[in-house]
Motif scaffolding. Sequence first.
Motif, short mmCIF file in Angstrom:
data_model
loop_
_atom_site.label_atom_id
_atom_site.label_comp_id
_atom_site.label_asym_id
_atom_site.label_seq_id
_atom_site.Cartn_x
_atom_site.Cartn_y
_atom_site.Cartn_z
N UNK A 199 2.40 -1.88 83.49
CA UNK A 199 3.89 -2.56 83.70
C UNK A 199 5.11 -1.79 82.81
N UNK A 200 4.55 -0.79 81.01
CA UNK A 200 6.17 -0.46 81.28
C UNK A 200 6.33 0.20 82.47
N UNK A 201 5.04 1.70 82.41
CA UNK A 201 5.79 2.57 83.76
C UNK A 201 6.63 1.89 84.74
N UNK A 202 6.71 0.90 85.68
CA UNK A 202 7.04 0.17 86.20
C UNK A 202 8.27 -0.07 85.97
N UNK A 203 8.06 -0.77 84.61
CA UNK A 203 9.23 -1.72 84.29
C UNK A 203 10.49 -0.08 83.73
N UNK A 204 10.19 1.10 83.24
CA UNK A 204 10.83 1.70 83.25
C UNK A 204 11.32 2.19 84.44
N UNK A 205 10.96 2.47 85.79
CA UNK A 205 11.34 3.37 86.59
C UNK A 205 12.27 1.99 87.44
N UNK A 206 11.82 0.47 87.43
CA UNK A 206 12.92 -0.36 87.97
C UNK A 206 14.00 -0.21 87.52
N UNK A 207 13.87 -0.19 85.90
CA UNK A 207 15.44 -0.26 85.39
C UNK A 207 16.10 0.58 85.09
N UNK A 208 15.36 1.98 84.87
CA UNK A 208 16.26 3.32 84.24
C UNK A 208 16.50 3.85 85.53
N UNK A 209 15.91 4.32 86.20
CA UNK A 209 15.23 5.57 87.59
C UNK A 209 14.32 5.22 88.52
N UNK A 210 14.89 4.31 89.90
CA UNK A 210 13.85 3.68 90.71
C UNK A 210 13.75 5.01 91.40
N UNK A 211 14.54 6.10 91.69
CA UNK A 211 13.82 7.47 92.20
C UNK A 211 12.79 8.13 91.12
N UNK A 212 12.45 7.79 90.28
CA UNK A 212 11.34 8.19 89.47
C UNK A 212 9.90 7.38 90.24
N UNK A 213 10.37 7.22 90.96
CA UNK A 213 8.61 6.13 91.41
C UNK A 213 8.03 7.45 92.15
N UNK A 214 6.91 7.52 93.22
CA UNK A 214 6.45 7.91 94.16
C UNK A 214 5.79 9.27 93.86
N UNK A 215 5.91 10.50 94.75
CA UNK A 215 4.78 11.78 94.82
C UNK A 215 6.47 12.60 94.16
N UNK A 216 7.14 12.10 95.21
CA UNK A 216 8.80 13.28 94.91
C UNK A 216 8.70 14.14 95.97
N UNK A 217 7.29 14.59 96.27
CA UNK A 217 7.09 15.83 97.28
C UNK A 217 7.71 15.86 98.86
N UNK A 218 7.65 14.75 99.34
CA UNK A 218 8.33 14.26 100.51
C UNK A 218 9.94 14.30 100.48
N UNK A 219 10.44 14.08 98.99
CA UNK A 219 12.02 14.25 99.45
C UNK A 219 12.74 15.20 98.72
N UNK A 220 11.74 16.09 97.66
CA UNK A 220 12.32 17.27 97.47
C UNK A 220 12.32 18.05 99.19
#
Length: 579
Positions: free
Chosen positions: A59-80
């Motif tokens: 819940x902490x991890x999902x809330x941090x991503x939702x509130x402060x940095x939506x781009x922090x979710x997922x792997x990141x490699x497709x976007x890179x």
Amino acid sequence: FYLNMEQCCWSSNETVRDISGNCSLWLTWPELIGVERESSGGFFLRYISYVSWALLFAALAASLVRMFAPYACGSGIPEIKTILSGFIIRGYLGKWTFLIKSVAIMLAVASGLSLGKEGPMVHMACCIGNILSYMFPKYGRNEAKKREILSAASAAGVSVAFGAPIGGVLFSLEEVSYYFPLKTLWRSFFCALVAAFVLQSINPFGNEHSVLFYVEYNKPWLFFELIPFLFLGIVGGLIGSLFIRANIYWCKFRKTSKLGQYPVIEVIVVACVTALFAFPNKYTRMNASELIYLLFTQCGVTNEHDICDYVDRNFTNANHAVPIAEAGYGVYTALWQLSLALVFKMIITIFTFGMKVPAGLFIPSLAMGAIVGRIVGIGMEQFVFSYHESLPWFFEGKCSQDESCITPGLYAMVGAAAVLGGVTRMTVSLIVIMFELTGGVRYIVPLMAASMASKWVGDALGRMGIYDAHIDLNGYPFLDVKDEFGHTTLAADVMQPQRNEPLAVITQDSTTVAELQQIMKSTDHNGFPVVVSRESQYLVGFVLRRDLLLATDNARARLESLPGSSLCVFTQHVPVVGS
């Protein structure tokens, strides 16, 4: 309270520990309140605490991503991959994304979700590279130069995640980078070298190794074993293709249904289901990295897990060879539990990858492959034990002795590479990462055989790996250099006016200002073709709407009046008035 069990027991002077490695200094939650660890009440309290911590961290991890940095979710490699191909995603490599992803990935891994930290570490390394590039105007203001830094940063990310600097460079070359000139190669190599040096100096694992799963096998592989290795490759390709199809189907459902509107609730539900089903099985309860290491290691004096419970196998000397023996009750119990763990990890990872928490795919894939490989390895070992008196010639007599010639841990390593190859479709970088990860340089040929079989089977069932499939799912403008296009359409077939409207054209030397303004008012095109005349529509050139507006505004600023009957002339030379 911040030490894990192994580090906690280092400070203990006890010479005797139980089978699971516990010591008196290590207290579970029931023991903290005076309840026996192995009692029914103790089990229930451990179960409740396990689920509670999992829910809290998720819940902490999902809330941090939702509130402060939506781009922090997922792997990141497709976007890179998309960014390195030339596309710009604003804020994806920013400082907030880096900060939140650094914290959220620790919480997500600690929650027990079926995910890894390796993909997000590549994203975090690229964030660092992007932030530092703005300190140097040569790189910060030049998008092409910045992408060289990002290529090197992705190599450093894999180097730190696995302790595999050469594998990191090859991963950047094979999987991530779109344009990789020679100067970027050695810069990436230097970057990965520095990252590995810093990792080694920090000594994160408390031993002399900077890799996750360092193992040493003292038996060579037999030529006949290539058959089960190829079989593992085929199974890896099948598992990878099945996983990709199921995960993409679920992600499409998430996008098109109301489920996508409640990302935090989805994470909490998946974390709750994961914790509830993972705790009863000790192989799913333990950390995925510990499970992989357990499956990679060979049975010996110090390994007292169920998976090494063989009948009449006595170790009188740690230096003696491992004798061949019949599998005991503990091994069959472990096989049953590992089979359940494989099915559970396969299903739960399908739902986990793509949620709004940082989530990598390397560790779950390696865990699934290691389980399959260990099961096949134990099967081969028992086959040799049952028939070692009458084995055919191709076993070369090495298995006719009383020593065990089959290493189940090696099969686990090959199976892990096969499934990871089936999911990501990597080949060269995967092999190098695997032998750097385990120290098993002499087993390159089995790894290569399984990896190629996995890729062939995977490509036969679907051309795209998991990262390319997610790029396609999200609609990123990524033009893959490996794609092949059949040119069967003529330009005339696609250059028809919309809805059969007449083509809006401008004549070379007979269009008036009034006609020009009428054309721009009646259409919304960004540009217009310039032709010789209405009758002879030979193309002279193309003019943008922006340039037309700029030219008329400049003319109005210079001239006192601009009548609508004034001619607009499109020629290379200045026309002579009155000619």
